[in-house]
Design a protein around this motif. Structure first.
Motif, mmCIF file in Angstrom:
data_model
loop_
_atom_site.group_PDB
_atom_site.id
_atom_site.type_symbol
_atom_site.label_atom_id
_atom_site.label_comp_id
_atom_site.label_asym_id
_atom_site.label_seq_id
_atom_site.Cartn_x
_atom_site.Cartn_y
_atom_site.Cartn_z
ATOM 1 N N THR A 24 0.862 -1.183 0.000
ATOM 2 C CA THR A 24 0.000 0.000 0.000
ATOM 3 C C THR A 24 0.893 1.225 0.000
ATOM 4 O O THR A 24 2.066 1.166 0.385
ATOM 5 C CB THR A 24 -0.922 0.010 1.232
ATOM 6 O OG1 THR A 24 -0.128 -0.134 2.406
ATOM 7 C CG2 THR A 24 -1.942 -1.117 1.157
ATOM 8 N N ASN A 25 0.345 2.346 -0.434
ATOM 9 C CA ASN A 25 1.142 3.562 -0.549
ATOM 10 C C ASN A 25 1.617 4.048 0.826
ATOM 11 O O ASN A 25 0.909 3.869 1.824
ATOM 12 C CB ASN A 25 0.326 4.656 -1.244
ATOM 13 C CG ASN A 25 0.105 4.334 -2.710
ATOM 14 O OD1 ASN A 25 1.033 3.983 -3.430
ATOM 15 N ND2 ASN A 25 -1.134 4.433 -3.161
ATOM 16 N N PRO A 26 2.805 4.659 0.872
ATOM 17 C CA PRO A 26 3.339 5.145 2.146
ATOM 18 C C PRO A 26 2.704 6.470 2.577
ATOM 19 O O PRO A 26 3.382 7.459 2.826
ATOM 20 C CB PRO A 26 4.838 5.286 1.873
ATOM 21 C CG PRO A 26 4.925 5.540 0.417
ATOM 22 C CD PRO A 26 3.774 4.802 -0.221
ATOM 23 N N THR A 27 1.373 6.470 2.636
ATOM 24 C CA THR A 27 0.607 7.619 3.126
ATOM 25 C C THR A 27 -0.010 7.209 4.463
ATOM 26 O O THR A 27 0.049 6.037 4.847
ATOM 27 C CB THR A 27 -0.517 7.982 2.136
ATOM 28 O OG1 THR A 27 -1.378 6.846 1.981
ATOM 29 C CG2 THR A 27 0.039 8.372 0.775
ATOM 30 N N VAL A 28 -0.623 8.140 5.151
ATOM 31 C CA VAL A 28 -1.266 7.825 6.429
ATOM 32 C C VAL A 28 -2.317 6.734 6.231
ATOM 33 O O VAL A 28 -2.369 5.751 6.972
ATOM 34 C CB VAL A 28 -1.896 9.088 7.058
ATOM 35 C CG1 VAL A 28 -2.729 8.731 8.277
ATOM 36 C CG2 VAL A 28 -0.819 10.100 7.429
ATOM 37 N N GLU A 29 -3.155 6.889 5.195
ATOM 38 C CA GLU A 29 -4.202 5.905 4.929
ATOM 39 C C GLU A 29 -3.614 4.562 4.498
ATOM 40 O O GLU A 29 -4.107 3.502 4.884
ATOM 41 C CB GLU A 29 -5.157 6.412 3.838
ATOM 42 C CG GLU A 29 -5.933 7.651 4.214
ATOM 43 C CD GLU A 29 -5.197 8.945 3.882
ATOM 44 O OE1 GLU A 29 -5.796 10.015 4.069
ATOM 45 O OE2 GLU A 29 -4.015 8.891 3.473
ATOM 46 N N GLY A 30 -2.568 4.611 3.671
ATOM 47 C CA GLY A 30 -1.917 3.387 3.216
ATOM 48 C C GLY A 30 -1.292 2.611 4.359
ATOM 49 O O GLY A 30 -1.386 1.378 4.428
ATOM 50 N N GLU A 31 -0.659 3.323 5.281
ATOM 51 C CA GLU A 31 -0.047 2.677 6.454
ATOM 52 C C GLU A 31 -1.125 2.070 7.352
ATOM 53 O O GLU A 31 -0.972 0.950 7.843
ATOM 54 C CB GLU A 31 0.789 3.691 7.248
ATOM 55 C CG GLU A 31 2.054 4.158 6.548
ATOM 56 C CD GLU A 31 3.099 3.060 6.404
ATOM 57 O OE1 GLU A 31 3.142 2.140 7.242
ATOM 58 O OE2 GLU A 31 3.879 3.117 5.436
ATOM 59 N N ALA A 32 -2.205 2.813 7.553
ATOM 60 C CA ALA A 32 -3.299 2.300 8.384
ATOM 61 C C ALA A 32 -3.895 1.040 7.762
ATOM 62 O O ALA A 32 -4.195 0.064 8.462
ATOM 63 C CB ALA A 32 -4.379 3.367 8.563
ATOM 64 N N THR A 33 -4.041 1.034 6.442
ATOM 65 C CA THR A 33 -4.579 -0.132 5.740
ATOM 66 C C THR A 33 -3.648 -1.323 5.884
ATOM 67 O O THR A 33 -4.087 -2.449 6.157
ATOM 68 C CB THR A 33 -4.798 0.201 4.244
ATOM 69 O OG1 THR A 33 -5.677 1.332 4.143
ATOM 70 C CG2 THR A 33 -5.392 -0.978 3.504
ATOM 71 N N ALA A 34 -2.345 -1.097 5.737
ATOM 72 C CA ALA A 34 -1.350 -2.175 5.874
ATOM 73 C C ALA A 34 -1.395 -2.778 7.268
ATOM 74 O O ALA A 34 -1.380 -4.004 7.432
ATOM 75 C CB ALA A 34 0.049 -1.641 5.563
#
Length: 200
Positions: A143-153
């Motif tokens: 997932t992308n290294p964004t806040v949302e991407g990190e939360a999803t991971a």
């Protein structure tokens, strides 16, 4: 000044594209009408065919015009490794790097409670079922290294805890706040080779 209803409708329709405002939509519409009518007819046909014929792959959720996409049907892929990405453009970027030969799961987004996007909307249950029933040994959370991407991971990693699967995350090298679809192949290859378990 208003144009004919057909021209106005064309301009408004073009505004649905990302990054296309009123002026850009007008330029596109005028170009198609002035010099690109054959291209416009071809575009209309391709759009109609894609809207009617493109679906999600039953296995990975990627765009496909068949029940199962070509990547999932390819016997040369390593189905023991599953790379989880947010979008088809992320999958395409990884494929273009040429370094990864496993399977994919396309979330078609990331967790965003504020926008009403929860685990059901991105297919987390389907992902868990695939990992369990297809004998996946490693899940790469790309997932992308964004806040949302990190939360999803982290959410996916928590759901996979205790499932006897190695969970890895792409190594840094991809800029924080960036998106995979805009990263060059060399950076992606480096990030894949340097991946590590998410729990470290």
């Amino acid at each position: 000044m208003a144009f004919s209803p057909l021209v106005d409708e064309l301009v408004e329709s073009l505004r649905c594209l990302p990054g296309v405002g009123q002026k850009t939509a007008q330029r596109m519409a005028f170009h198609l009408l002035e010099r690109g009518r054959s291209g416009g007819v071809r575009l209309a046909g391709a759009l109609g065919n894609a809207m009617d014929g493109v679906r999600r792959c039953e296995s990975c959720q990627n765009f496909s015009d068949t029940e199962t996409c070509g990547i999932c049907e390819n016997p040369g892929r390593n189905n023991g490794t599953l790379c989880v990405v947010e979008s088809p453009s992320d999958l395409l970027a990884i494929e273009q790097s040429g370094d990864y030969r496993g399977g994919y799961f396309v979330l078609m987004g990331h967790l965003s409670p504020i926008d009403g996007v929860g685990p059901e909307e991105i297919g987390v249950e389907r992902l868990i079922n695939r990992v369990v029933h297809q004998g996946v040994s490693e899940v790469i959370l790309a997932t992308n290294p964004t806040v949302e991407g990190e939360a999803t991971a982290h959410y996916i990693a928590d759901r996979l805890d205790g499932k006897d699967v190695l969970i890895t995350r792409l190594a840094h090298g991809i800029p924080v706040g960036g998106e995979l679809g805009y990263v060059d192949g060399f950076t992606l290859t480096h990030a894949f080779r340097g991946r590590k378990p998410l729990s470290e």
